[in-house]
Design a protein around this motif. Sequence first.
Motif, short mmCIF file in Angstrom:
data_model
loop_
_atom_site.label_atom_id
_atom_site.label_comp_id
_atom_site.label_asym_id
_atom_site.label_seq_id
_atom_site.Cartn_x
_atom_site.Cartn_y
_atom_site.Cartn_z
N SER A 48 0.82 -1.21 0.00
CA SER A 48 0.00 0.00 0.00
C SER A 48 0.86 1.26 0.00
O SER A 48 0.58 2.22 -0.73
CB SER A 48 -0.93 -0.02 1.22
N PRO B 296 -8.49 -0.43 2.32
CA PRO B 296 -9.81 -0.08 2.87
C PRO B 296 -9.98 -0.53 4.31
O PRO B 296 -10.79 0.02 5.05
CB PRO B 296 -10.78 -0.82 1.94
N ALA C 69 -17.78 5.65 -6.10
CA ALA C 69 -17.53 7.03 -5.67
C ALA C 69 -16.19 7.55 -6.20
O ALA C 69 -15.71 8.59 -5.74
CB ALA C 69 -17.56 7.12 -4.15
N MET C 70 -15.60 6.80 -7.14
CA MET C 70 -14.32 7.18 -7.77
C MET C 70 -13.18 7.23 -6.75
O MET C 70 -12.24 8.00 -6.90
CB MET C 70 -14.46 8.53 -8.49
N ARG C 71 -13.27 6.39 -5.74
CA ARG C 71 -12.19 6.26 -4.78
C ARG C 71 -11.42 4.98 -5.08
O ARG C 71 -12.00 3.94 -5.38
CB ARG C 71 -12.73 6.23 -3.35
N THR C 72 -10.11 5.08 -5.00
CA THR C 72 -9.25 3.94 -5.31
C THR C 72 -8.63 3.38 -4.04
O THR C 72 -8.16 4.15 -3.19
CB THR C 72 -8.13 4.36 -6.28
N HIS C 73 -8.67 2.07 -3.89
CA HIS C 73 -7.98 1.44 -2.77
C HIS C 73 -7.37 0.12 -3.22
O HIS C 73 -7.70 -0.40 -4.29
CB HIS C 73 -8.91 1.25 -1.56
N ILE D 48 -1.45 3.78 -2.44
CA ILE D 48 -2.88 3.51 -2.55
C ILE D 48 -3.35 2.95 -1.22
O ILE D 48 -2.79 1.95 -0.74
CB ILE D 48 -3.19 2.52 -3.69
N CYS E 41 -11.44 0.43 -7.91
CA CYS E 41 -12.01 1.78 -8.01
C CYS E 41 -13.50 1.68 -7.72
O CYS E 41 -14.24 0.98 -8.42
CB CYS E 41 -11.77 2.37 -9.40
N THR E 42 -13.97 2.36 -6.69
CA THR E 42 -15.36 2.28 -6.27
C THR E 42 -16.24 3.19 -7.12
O THR E 42 -15.75 3.99 -7.93
CB THR E 42 -15.50 2.66 -4.79
#
Length: 320
Positions: free
Chosen positions: A143, A151, A244-248, A148, A241-242
């Motif tokens: 990470s 979660p 909600a345009m969040r990347t994890h 990145i 990529c969720t």
Amino acid sequence: MSFLPSMNHLLAADLWSENLQPLIKACAHSHDLQQWECFPTSLTHMVKWASVTCHPTCSDRRRSHLMVYKTLPIPGPSGVLYPVSVHLYGFLERFSVGDFGNWDGDCTKAACAIQSLSISGVDNAGAWRNQLERLNLAATFASRILKIPLPAIQFRRHIHMQRKVFTKAHHTTAAHTNPPVNNSPQNTHLPKLPDYPWQWNGPLEILECNENGTISPIHEVLLSRGDFVEIDAEFDLVIVCTHAMRTHLCVFLTCKQILRLQMAQAVQHSGGRLPSPPTEVRHMRANASTQDHDVLPLSEPNLSSATPPLSSQLASTSTM
């Protein structure tokens, strides 16, 4: 493969119960381990020991990175990458490790076909916690290298791992255009394999360590829940990529090999306790018949204190 150490032992054998320690120590001699075979115990050590690099052949952007050794396990050309793999110990729980895993023969579902298994530590809390900490150390390292976020904690309680049954090819070759199917009488159970670009990854290697120390292949039907096993696994780094345009970053484990060290019955006889069966949940249904529930016997009425029926009350009232 690399071993996950404890503070006092390079194989972490000291954290397992006494009857399991000889099985783990027999897998390798700790004094003969090379640097790449000793998994780090800190982030500082991890930076010097491993690296995260781009996958040279994977076209899936979500899986475009590999965790690899910085020090080559064997002498070779500089362009060769060796993915980090680890020895994991535990008791088998749920598993589906047949040649085609959970695939039902539908060629349109080839991408979802997997072989999978889960292991746990049963009564070996210290040894199990040590394994989880080492795996989460690797997840934290990946990470931070990729910048990145994770979660959540990636490895909790049971360790689950899987392996893809089919791989999507990137180049057309004569050998891959029509996957061979053996139609001999002994293999009539084999389904028709998907056409190009899907390639069957072959069976998962399943082995057993015999009492004399020799290792031999076994069929997956011989495995049982509660077997004590050694698993060879690699890290699978997946960028998600969720909506909600969040990347994890999610870190999974891919099973490469199963080695049974002790059968479930032997574990039970030697003092170990097998995992308890899962709690059954039964849902009550409306308009269910009495056969669906336990029928309790009706208690005998107390005649001395019973209230007379309404008809007798009316009769006595009319005579007054």
